[in-house]
Write an enzyme that holds these catalytic residues in place. Structure first.
Site, mmCIF file in Angstrom:
data_model
loop_
_atom_site.group_PDB
_atom_site.id
_atom_site.type_symbol
_atom_site.label_atom_id
_atom_site.label_comp_id
_atom_site.label_asym_id
_atom_site.label_seq_id
_atom_site.Cartn_x
_atom_site.Cartn_y
_atom_site.Cartn_z
ATOM 1 N N HIS A 58 0.844 -1.208 0.000
ATOM 2 C CA HIS A 58 0.000 0.000 0.000
ATOM 3 C C HIS A 58 0.878 1.257 0.000
ATOM 4 O O HIS A 58 0.606 2.219 -0.711
ATOM 5 C CB HIS A 58 -0.885 0.050 1.259
ATOM 6 C CG HIS A 58 -1.914 -1.031 1.362
ATOM 7 N ND1 HIS A 58 -1.988 -1.880 2.451
ATOM 8 C CD2 HIS A 58 -2.917 -1.405 0.539
ATOM 9 C CE1 HIS A 58 -3.003 -2.723 2.289
ATOM 10 N NE2 HIS A 58 -3.586 -2.459 1.134
ATOM 11 N N LYS B 23 -17.725 -7.054 8.016
ATOM 12 C CA LYS B 23 -16.406 -7.683 8.170
ATOM 13 C C LYS B 23 -15.924 -7.486 9.592
ATOM 14 O O LYS B 23 -16.232 -6.473 10.217
ATOM 15 C CB LYS B 23 -15.402 -7.030 7.214
ATOM 16 C CG LYS B 23 -15.269 -7.719 5.881
ATOM 17 C CD LYS B 23 -14.032 -7.184 5.171
ATOM 18 C CE LYS B 23 -13.841 -7.743 3.781
ATOM 19 N NZ LYS B 23 -12.700 -7.084 3.098
ATOM 20 N N ARG C 185 -2.094 -6.113 -8.204
ATOM 21 C CA ARG C 185 -0.918 -6.950 -7.966
ATOM 22 C C ARG C 185 -0.770 -8.016 -9.037
ATOM 23 O O ARG C 185 0.204 -8.053 -9.752
ATOM 24 C CB ARG C 185 -1.004 -7.606 -6.582
ATOM 25 C CG ARG C 185 -0.801 -6.623 -5.443
ATOM 26 C CD ARG C 185 -1.231 -7.219 -4.140
ATOM 27 N NE ARG C 185 -2.636 -7.619 -4.188
ATOM 28 C CZ ARG C 185 -3.329 -8.025 -3.161
ATOM 29 N NH1 ARG C 185 -2.771 -8.125 -1.995
ATOM 30 N NH2 ARG C 185 -4.594 -8.352 -3.288
ATOM 31 N N SER D 234 -2.464 -8.012 3.097
ATOM 32 C CA SER D 234 -2.701 -7.889 4.543
ATOM 33 C C SER D 234 -3.062 -9.248 5.132
ATOM 34 O O SER D 234 -2.638 -9.597 6.236
ATOM 35 C CB SER D 234 -3.847 -6.906 4.816
ATOM 36 O OG SER D 234 -3.562 -5.648 4.282
HETATM 37 O O1 PNS Z 1 -8.838 -3.261 0.635
HETATM 38 P P1 PNS Z 1 -10.061 -3.864 -0.002
HETATM 39 O O2 PNS Z 1 -10.822 -4.678 1.023
HETATM 40 O O3 PNS Z 1 -9.734 -4.629 -1.245
HETATM 41 O O4 PNS Z 1 -11.006 -2.635 -0.441
HETATM 42 C C1 PNS Z 1 -12.258 -2.858 -1.039
HETATM 43 C C2 PNS Z 1 -13.049 -1.547 -1.200
HETATM 44 C C3 PNS Z 1 -13.049 -0.746 0.083
HETATM 45 C C4 PNS Z 1 -12.409 -0.687 -2.287
HETATM 46 C C5 PNS Z 1 -14.500 -1.902 -1.637
HETATM 47 O O5 PNS Z 1 -14.989 -2.905 -0.798
HETATM 48 C C6 PNS Z 1 -15.460 -0.720 -1.577
HETATM 49 O O6 PNS Z 1 -15.349 0.213 -2.347
HETATM 50 N N1 PNS Z 1 -16.423 -0.758 -0.634
HETATM 51 C C7 PNS Z 1 -17.343 0.333 -0.394
HETATM 52 C C8 PNS Z 1 -18.794 -0.083 -0.690
HETATM 53 C C9 PNS Z 1 -19.114 0.102 -2.150
HETATM 54 O O7 PNS Z 1 -19.007 1.173 -2.719
HETATM 55 N N2 PNS Z 1 -19.555 -1.010 -2.774
HETATM 56 C C10 PNS Z 1 -19.869 -1.067 -4.184
HETATM 57 C C11 PNS Z 1 -18.627 -1.312 -4.994
HETATM 58 S S1 PNS Z 1 -19.006 -1.418 -6.700
#
Ligand code: PNS
Length: 165
Positions: free
Chosen positions: A17, A41, A91, A129
């Site tokens: 990150h 989560k 990645r 992570s």
């Molecule tokens: O670090 P991560 O867990 O891969 O991040 C995922 C994240 C936070 C980018 C994704 O879960 C997200 O944007 N969640 C917010 C809810 C949302 O907007 N959902 C619709 C996505 S199309």
């Protein structure tokens, strides 16, 4: 000024990150690192801990970086903070399918906000992570993978002595 939001769970922030953040500061004039609050989560670290680790580890960058958290739709949050773009790291090919879906759906929800991807640096593509937490819980050394504050915190939360059964 181009403002990008870099969203994620950051449970915890890794050197992968940080590599994306470092490179993004050369492209964007403002970066908001936004930690997702997801009631579905169960993260290992609290929201406060995750934000604190990010704050500590970005001190090395001389750049306009804000650390924040959000709940709900990412595009709504991006709109609220007047971000022009969403930044994500890629990645491996395995990331692609999820990221492709995420970016197309976000584009459908709010066509004003584009998603920009930075490829992870070659020597960090294997890092996540989740793997760092697993290695730490099994007694492995994680100091090459996460910033020093995270090593300490993860060790205090995860390191177990198997002989104590
Ligand atoms: O670090 P991560 O867990 O891969 O991040 C995922 C994240 C936070 C980018 C994704 O879960 C997200 O944007 N969640 C917010 C809810 C949302 O907007 N959902 C619709 C996505 S199309």
């Amino acid at each position: 000024m181009i403002h990008a939001v870099y969203p994620g769970s950051f449970d915890p922030i890794t050197n992968g990150h940080l590599d994306i953040i470092r490179r993004a500061t050369k492209i964007f004039s403002k970066l908001t690192v936004a930690v997702l609050v997801n009631p579905q989560k169960k993260p290992l670290l609290t929201l406060h801990e995750r934000k604190q680790l990010i704050r500590e580890s970005i001190q090395q960058f001389d750049a306009n970086i804000v650390v924040d958290s959000f709940y709900g739709l990412l595009v709504d949050y991006a709109e609220k903070i007047n971000a022009h773009a969403i930044l994500r790291g890629l990645r491996a090919v395995s990331d692609f399918e999820f990221e492709f879906q995420l970016s197309l759906m976000n584009q459908r929800l709010n066509p004003r906000i584009n998603t920009v991807y930075l490829m992870a640096s070659a020597d960090l593509t294997y890092l996540s992570s989740g793997l760092v937490k697993e290695i730490c819980s099994l007694g492995g050394d994680i100091k090459d993978f996460v910033p020093p504050g995270a090593v300490e915190l993860l060790n205090s939360k995860l390191a177990t002595d198997p002989s104590q059964g």
